[in-house]
Design an enzyme around this catalytic site. Sequence first.
Site, short mmCIF file in Angstrom:
data_model
loop_
_atom_site.label_atom_id
_atom_site.label_comp_id
_atom_site.label_asym_id
_atom_site.label_seq_id
_atom_site.Cartn_x
_atom_site.Cartn_y
_atom_site.Cartn_z
N ARG A 92 0.72 -1.25 -0.09
CA ARG A 92 0.05 -0.07 0.10
C ARG A 92 0.68 1.22 0.05
NH1 ARG A 92 -4.82 1.98 -1.11
NH2 ARG A 92 -5.39 3.41 -0.07
N CYS A 116 -3.34 -4.24 2.11
CA CYS A 116 -4.43 -5.23 2.68
C CYS A 116 -5.79 -4.92 1.98
CB CYS A 116 -4.27 -4.93 4.07
SG CYS A 116 -3.01 -5.86 5.15
N ARG A 121 -10.21 1.53 -0.87
CA ARG A 121 -9.23 2.39 -0.47
C ARG A 121 -8.70 3.30 -1.45
NH1 ARG A 121 -4.89 -1.23 3.07
NH2 ARG A 121 -4.42 0.84 4.02
N PRO A 122 -9.83 4.39 -1.65
CA PRO A 122 -9.46 5.23 -2.77
C PRO A 122 -7.99 6.21 -2.52
CG PRO A 122 -11.25 5.85 -1.66
CD PRO A 122 -10.78 4.56 -1.09
N ILE A 123 -7.54 6.79 -3.52
CA ILE A 123 -6.46 7.59 -3.12
C ILE A 123 -6.66 9.06 -3.77
CG2 ILE A 123 -4.56 6.10 -2.87
CD1 ILE A 123 -3.71 6.82 -5.59
N ASP A 124 -8.02 9.31 -3.94
CA ASP A 124 -8.55 10.46 -4.47
C ASP A 124 -7.94 11.92 -3.75
OD1 ASP A 124 -10.45 9.40 -2.55
OD2 ASP A 124 -11.33 11.43 -2.65
N GLN A 125 -7.74 12.06 -2.32
CA GLN A 125 -7.43 13.07 -1.47
C GLN A 125 -5.68 13.33 -1.91
OE1 GLN A 125 -9.47 14.90 0.01
NE2 GLN A 125 -11.04 13.85 -0.92
N ASP A 304 -6.41 -0.10 13.31
CA ASP A 304 -5.66 -1.18 13.33
C ASP A 304 -5.55 -2.33 14.39
OD1 ASP A 304 -4.68 -0.34 10.78
OD2 ASP A 304 -3.13 1.02 11.53
N ILE A 326 -13.62 3.42 10.10
CA ILE A 326 -12.61 3.73 9.02
C ILE A 326 -12.71 2.87 7.86
CG2 ILE A 326 -10.13 4.24 8.82
CD1 ILE A 326 -11.27 5.98 11.20
N ARG A 396 4.46 -8.81 6.82
CA ARG A 396 4.54 -7.45 6.56
C ARG A 396 4.60 -6.32 7.42
NH1 ARG A 396 -0.27 -5.91 3.85
NH2 ARG A 396 0.77 -3.88 4.15
N1 EPU Z 1 -9.67 7.67 1.99
C1 EPU Z 1 -10.32 8.31 1.03
N2 EPU Z 1 -9.67 8.94 0.07
C2 EPU Z 1 -8.26 8.92 0.15
C3 EPU Z 1 -7.60 8.69 1.40
C4 EPU Z 1 -8.26 7.71 2.14
O1 EPU Z 1 -11.50 7.96 1.01
O2 EPU Z 1 -7.51 9.78 -0.71
C5 EPU Z 1 -10.21 7.01 2.90
C6 EPU Z 1 -10.05 5.60 3.24
O3 EPU Z 1 -10.71 4.56 2.49
C7 EPU Z 1 -10.34 5.15 4.68
C8 EPU Z 1 -9.95 6.36 5.37
O4 EPU Z 1 -10.03 7.52 4.32
O5 EPU Z 1 -11.65 4.99 4.91
C9 EPU Z 1 -8.59 6.48 5.99
O6 EPU Z 1 -7.55 6.18 5.21
P1 EPU Z 1 -6.16 6.73 5.31
O7 EPU Z 1 -5.74 7.28 4.10
O8 EPU Z 1 -5.81 7.43 6.52
O9 EPU Z 1 -5.38 5.33 5.56
P2 EPU Z 1 -4.01 4.89 4.64
O10 EPU Z 1 -3.10 5.95 4.70
O11 EPU Z 1 -4.38 4.23 3.41
C10 EPU Z 1 -2.78 4.23 6.95
C11 EPU Z 1 -2.08 2.74 7.42
C12 EPU Z 1 -3.15 1.99 7.83
C13 EPU Z 1 -4.05 2.38 8.76
C14 EPU Z 1 -4.68 3.57 8.44
C15 EPU Z 1 -5.69 4.27 9.10
C16 EPU Z 1 -0.06 2.70 6.22
C17 EPU Z 1 0.69 2.37 5.17
N3 EPU Z 1 -1.30 2.47 6.47
O12 EPU Z 1 -3.51 3.90 5.79
O13 EPU Z 1 -2.47 0.85 8.43
O14 EPU Z 1 -5.20 1.37 9.06
O15 EPU Z 1 -3.68 4.60 8.07
O16 EPU Z 1 -5.10 4.61 10.37
O17 EPU Z 1 0.43 3.72 6.96
C18 EPU Z 1 -2.35 -1.37 8.97
O18 EPU Z 1 -1.09 -1.00 9.60
O19 EPU Z 1 -2.54 -2.61 9.26
C19 EPU Z 1 -2.91 -0.44 8.06
C20 EPU Z 1 -3.73 -0.97 7.30
#
Ligand code: EPU
Length: 427
Positions: A92, A116, A121-125, A304, A326, A396
Amino acid sequence: MEKLKIAGGHPLKGTIKVDGAKNSAVALVPATILAESPVTIEGLPDISDIHMLKGLLEEIGGGVTFEDGEMNVDPSNMIAMPLPNGRVKKLRASYYLMGAMLGKFKKAVIGLPGGCHLGPRPIDQHIKGFEALGAEVTNEQGAIYLRAKELRGARIYLDVVSVGATINIMLAAVKAKGRTVIENAAKEPEIIDVATLLNNMGAKIKGAGTDVIRIEGVDKLNGCRHTIIPDRIEAGTFMILAAAAGEGVIIDNVIPLHVESLTAKLREMNVPIEIGDDKIYVGKAEKLQAVDIKTLVYPGFPTDLQQPFTSLLTKAEGSAIVTDTIYSARFKHVDELRRMNAHMKVEGRSAIVNGPVQLHGAKVKASDLRAGAALVIAGLMAEGITEVTGLEHIDRGYSQLVEKLSNIGADIWREELSQEELKQIKS
Ligand code: EPU
């Protein structure tokens, strides 16, 4: 390929040490790309995500060594090599290469990230942030293309509080021209850690850890030495397993403030806890009481730890509702725990757990990293032998898990899968 075997019911006692934070590490390593001279990071966990990122830095020309938790990265010969496939799809956090390469080279080609499966898990932001900084972002055949003539500071309001987007925008904005303001930023400790590294490299970031981060762009970043923060999720996992199967366990190398929401919930369940400067003692609980949890952004209860906590709840008296606000689909562990005699079901975004029950050993599969942790905890509590497959997920995020748990009295070992089991996994 291996599986994990656990003979449950052995009381855990002693001291268990926490490593550097995975979710910080996976951003700190890409951040080294931004420097012009060598960067050293101390205390990194020896997990497969970090080995994968090391390989990716080497693919773009970085000189990297990684030994005893210390990584040295020489970024001086790095180039903006496209990374559309391969390792990048396996984790990721490869999305942090987008921000770091865009900041350094003003261009990048990165395959869509893996990681995972926890529902959408979009990355639009992230993309909204890069575009606000002046980048053109396109999705071409599963790879993201980022190009900018120059990056200019901007005011960016995140519609969703996102750890990944906050860090990624920081990585790109540190070398943009002028001032960037990230509003509604995530406040996780890992964000402060990344900002600390970048500031030591010469960046000008203020407000990391609050919901408004201000960044003054600079022309050049230099190498430095940085020590990573301890992993609050690994620490939390150990606290939960100590409450589940312990008779007095000290968790060493933890920042107690980072796990406050978990400490509060464990105390509500009647778990005796004592807090030191960088250690937490979890005592044997006589009678665990069920409590509801709802995952929230930091400093709320972390998503987590939701899965590991669900395993502990099987031992508690009463009914508990576990709600994940989340990730909508972070409940793949529930069916596996039911195989072990857990009384639980999923309704919408919640799992309902009824206890107490005695778990039984079974053959179960980790579908993702924290589901794996949940199954290990269940195995430690269960009567008989539990076999966990899907170890690639656990590897991982948890370093030397077998050694660490054996040291506090667990009967746990790895075993090669038989030909028959390998066939079943592949079919
Ligand atoms: N989201 C959006 N758009 C975006 C980015 C996120 O809608 O552009 C949504 C996600 O779908 C989710 C929420 O916002 O519903 C929060 O997502 P966030 O971006 O905070 O999560 P992430 O950066 O993808 C990290 C950790 C995750 C952890 C989350 C929340 C890493 C590599 N991953 O993910 O860790 O669950 O923050 O704290 O840092 C893990 O360690 O098992 C794990 C999955």
